[in-house]
Design a protein around this motif. Structure first.
Motif, PDB file in Angstrom:
ATOM      1  N   ARG A  48       0.779  -1.156   0.762  1.00 30.00           N
ATOM      2  CA  ARG A  48       0.290  -0.101  -0.012  1.00 30.00           C
ATOM      3  C   ARG A  48       0.733   1.233  -0.152  1.00 30.00           C
TER       4      ARG A  48
ATOM      5  N   LEU B 237       0.915   4.012  -3.118  1.00 30.92           N
ATOM      6  CA  LEU B 237      -0.181   5.091  -2.771  1.00 30.92           C
ATOM      7  C   LEU B 237       1.731   6.140  -2.953  1.00 30.92           C
TER       8      LEU B 237
ATOM      9  N   ALA C 238       1.786   6.797  -6.631  1.00 32.77           N
ATOM     10  CA  ALA C 238       0.134   7.440  -6.751  1.00 32.77           C
ATOM     11  C   ALA C 238       0.829   9.013  -7.185  1.00 32.77           C
ATOM     12  N   ASN C 239       1.292   9.237  -5.403  1.00 33.80           N
ATOM     13  CA  ASN C 239       1.436  10.912  -4.844  1.00 33.80           C
ATOM     14  C   ASN C 239       2.533  11.156  -5.918  1.00 33.80           C
TER      15      ASN C 239
ATOM     16  N   PHE D   7       7.298  23.482  -7.780  1.00 34.70           N
ATOM     17  CA  PHE D   7       6.519  24.932  -7.857  1.00 34.70           C
ATOM     18  C   PHE D   7       5.515  24.528  -9.360  1.00 34.70           C
ATOM     19  N   PRO D   8       4.133  23.958  -9.054  1.00 30.53           N
ATOM     20  CA  PRO D   8       3.365  24.236 -10.316  1.00 30.53           C
ATOM     21  C   PRO D   8       3.818  25.442 -11.048  1.00 30.53           C
TER      22      PRO D   8
ATOM     23  N   ALA E 161       1.360  33.952 -10.546  1.00 32.74           N
ATOM     24  CA  ALA E 161       0.384  33.591  -9.469  1.00 32.74           C
ATOM     25  C   ALA E 161       1.079  34.588  -8.122  1.00 32.74           C
ATOM     26  N   VAL E 162       2.338  33.767  -7.759  1.00 32.27           N
ATOM     27  CA  VAL E 162       2.505  35.063  -6.435  1.00 32.27           C
ATOM     28  C   VAL E 162       2.791  36.416  -7.632  1.00 32.27           C
TER      29      VAL E 162
ATOM     30  N   ALA F  97      -0.944  37.429  -6.362  1.00 33.89           N
ATOM     31  CA  ALA F  97      -0.832  38.274  -5.167  1.00 33.89           C
ATOM     32  C   ALA F  97      -0.624  38.996  -4.686  1.00 33.89           C
TER      33      ALA F  97
END
Lengths: 359, 233
Positions: free
Chosen positions: B26, B30, B33-34, B214-215, B221-222, B225
């Motif tokens: 498991r 996991l 998957a992550n 980071f995406p 985005a930063v 913001a």
């Protein structure tokens, strides 16, 4: 995501239900009750565990959804609303966090199933209930010679009316009915004794004796109708041989301590097994079930004498003449017979006490 | 005692061993998957696999790390060698697998098993001492770090007593019960504690690398913001 999980869950539930239903329906069909259960149980265990776990998962999910939107995993877009406005990094648990919990419940479910289910269900072997064997009785019987038949017929003399069961000569015979289910064999013990050579011939059949005894009865070791009996007491031997540290008396320190690698019983108990015996013994200290031991003993010898024919499994082609023809119907409906068939008693079987294959 | 022993080495062993195997499986599932989702989200998708692989090998066989804390490293390696080889290749254990499931593999001799067992217990005590020795490691150590070492030392010491009943002050059954129960506890703890590194080690470098990406639009985005969209970098 949710619909997919639901679909998988229903597939599991369906498979589990059918896996349970098939052998249950089979069990209702009296002609083949046990084989289906034995062959499918391992799969049933896994499917039941999987099904239970998945139902738990869905219940957990629903409980979480009811608790609030934060734990919803409906879509990434929905969770983006709770992402950090600066980095857009998700602050909520990622979708796999839910799987983490769900998969843990699956793991626990399987582990619990393996702990709770009895070993015979897991291994697929049918381990029968204990049915202790009673001593054979000495009864009056009459002998009827049937022309052309290999064996003379013995018939029980009914005690109540004192009359004879047949028209032949009267003799005392052993009535062998270990589990007292009414299916018996009349055994001409004296006749066998006489034809083998009287007192000295005991050892031919009584192949393993208790101390000083020259003819220990069958039921003393073959104490259960179908199950094996462990006739060796490890605890007694430890205390007799001097307790802790006496292992080396029987076990070679360089090899794993098992029954197979231990010193043979006859090494110390020389008189236990007469040299002139006809019977073969199996794994050390393990006596097979009464029915199979007596079958093997009788069939083997009778076959050698050409009196009886056996099939490829060593099974007699007919139960007659050992079992009277009048009992045939009773034999086929006897629980012992069902068990003997179910655990394939006549095929080479694995000894449960030792895990060794008998040869 | 005998009934308790049968229970511990029967149903409880089946449950704990299955829990360990499935629990580790498991963890791997996991983690993969992550890692996939982290990779999907990452702006920079180039993964330096050769470097990560050599770093993993470097930590798996940490010979060039020995110089930094020589004694601790050697003790740690000895501990791992005994911990992995002894239970898997002990002739008595293999015999149990053979009797139960019909599986079998190569075994080590009883002398080798004795040496490895004593080595493992000594190394476990050495690691405890190592953790206590300096202020830094004392501060960083959690109770479970000591607990696991003590537990593993008990499993191996009781196993040694079981194999040598002549010098066993507790008696065979008592030692065996302690051995089986503590081993079962270790099986349960493997997927729940840091012991899970036995299967997760190959992924740690990849996790450390991908986990900090980071995406793609994180920078914009930063800036948005902070209200500095049009500022020069």
């Amino acid at each position: 995501m949710r619909s997919k999980l639901k679909l998988i869950a229903w597939l599991f539930v369906g498979a589990t239900a059918s896996a349970v239903a098939v052998p249950l329906i089979g069990a209702l069909d009296a002609t083949r009750p046990i084989a289906l259960i034995t062959e499918n149980t391992t799969w049933i265990v896994l499917l039941v565990a999987g099904g239970v776990a998945l139902i738990t998962l869905l219940a957990l999910r629903d409980a979480e959804r009811a608790a609030g939107p934060r734990t919803s995993v409906a879509s990434i877009d929905a969770t983006l609303e709770i992402a950090d406005p600066v980095s857009r990094v998700l602050l909520a648990a990622p979708w796999s966090a839910d799987h983490r919990r769900y998969s843990l419940s699956f793991v626990c479910g399987v582990a619990l199933a393996l702990a709770l289910l009895p070993i015979d269900v897991l291994s697929g072997d049918r381990i029968p209930e204990r049915s202790p064997v009673g001593i054979a009785r000495t009864v009056l019987a009459t002998r009827t010679e049937v022309p052309g038949a290999p064996l003379s017929g013995l018939e029980l003399v009914a005690q109540a009316d004192g009359g004879t069961g047949g028209s032949g000569s009267t003799l005392t015979a052993l009535m062998i009915d270990g589990d007292r289910d009414g299916v018996y064999v009349l055994f001409d013990h004296r006749g066998h004794q006489a034809s083998y050579g009287d007192v000295d011939s005991c050892a031919r059949c009584h192949h393993s004796n208790k101390g000083l005894d020259r003819a220990t009865p069958c039921h003393e070791c073959h104490a259960d109708m179908v199950m094996e009996t462990d006739v060796f007491s490890h605890t007694t031997h430890i205390s007799e041989l001097g307790g802790q540290g006496s292992c080396a008396g029987c076990h070679d320190g360089g090899r794993p301590k098992t029954r197979r690698t231990a010193t043979a019983c006859t090494h110390c108990h020389a008189g236990m097994r007469p040299a002139s015996t006809d019977s073969s013994t199996t794994a050390a200290g393990v006596a097979p079930g009464y029915a199979s031991a007596l079958h093997a003993s009788c069939i083997g010898c009778h076959n050698e004498e050409g009196i009886q024919e056996v099939d490829s499994h060593g099974m007699p082609l007919t139960c007659v003449p050992c079992h009277p023809a009048s009992q045939l119907e009773q034999i086929s409906s006897s629980p012992t017979w069902e068990l003997l068939k179910a655990i394939r008693i006549l095929a080479p079987q694995r000894s449960r006490a030792t895990g060794e294959t008998e040869r | 005692m005998e009934t308790l022993l049968e229970w511990a080495r029967g149903p409880i062993f089946r449950a704990t061993f299955a829990f360990m195997l499935l629990g580790l499986l498991r963890h791997v599932a996991l983690t993969i998957a992550n890692l996939r989702s982290a990779h999907k989200r990452a702006g920079d998708k180039a993964v330096p696999y050769p470097q990560l692989f050599s770093a993993t090998i470097g930590w798996l066989f940490p010979f060039n790390k020995i110089r930094e804390r020589a004694v601790y490293s050697v003790v740690s390696i000895a501990f791992h060698v005994g911990l992995i080889i002894t239970p898997i290749f002990l002739a008595g254990h293999v015999e149990l697998w053979r009797a139960g499931l019909g599986l079998g593999w190569v075994t080590i001799g009883p002398r080798a098993a004795d040496v490895l067992t004593v080595l493992t217990v000594a190394a476990a005590l050495g690691l405890i001492a190592g953790r206590l020795a300096t202020r830094e490691s004392r501060t960083l150590s959690r109770p479970i770090d000591f607990g696991l070492l003590v537990l593993i030392a008990i499993v191996f010491a009781s196993g040694f007593l079981v194999a040598h009943p002549a010098i066993d002050p507790l008696g065979y059954s008592a030692s065996m019960l302690i051995h089986v129960l503590t081993a079962n506890l270790v099986f349960v703890l493997v997927p729940l504690t840091k012991l899970s590194h036995c299967v997760l080690l190959p992924f740690t470098q990849l996790v450390a690398d991908l986990g900090w990406r980071f995406p793609a639009d994180a920078g914009e985005a930063v800036a948005a913001a902070l209200g500095k969209e049009n500022d020069p970098l």
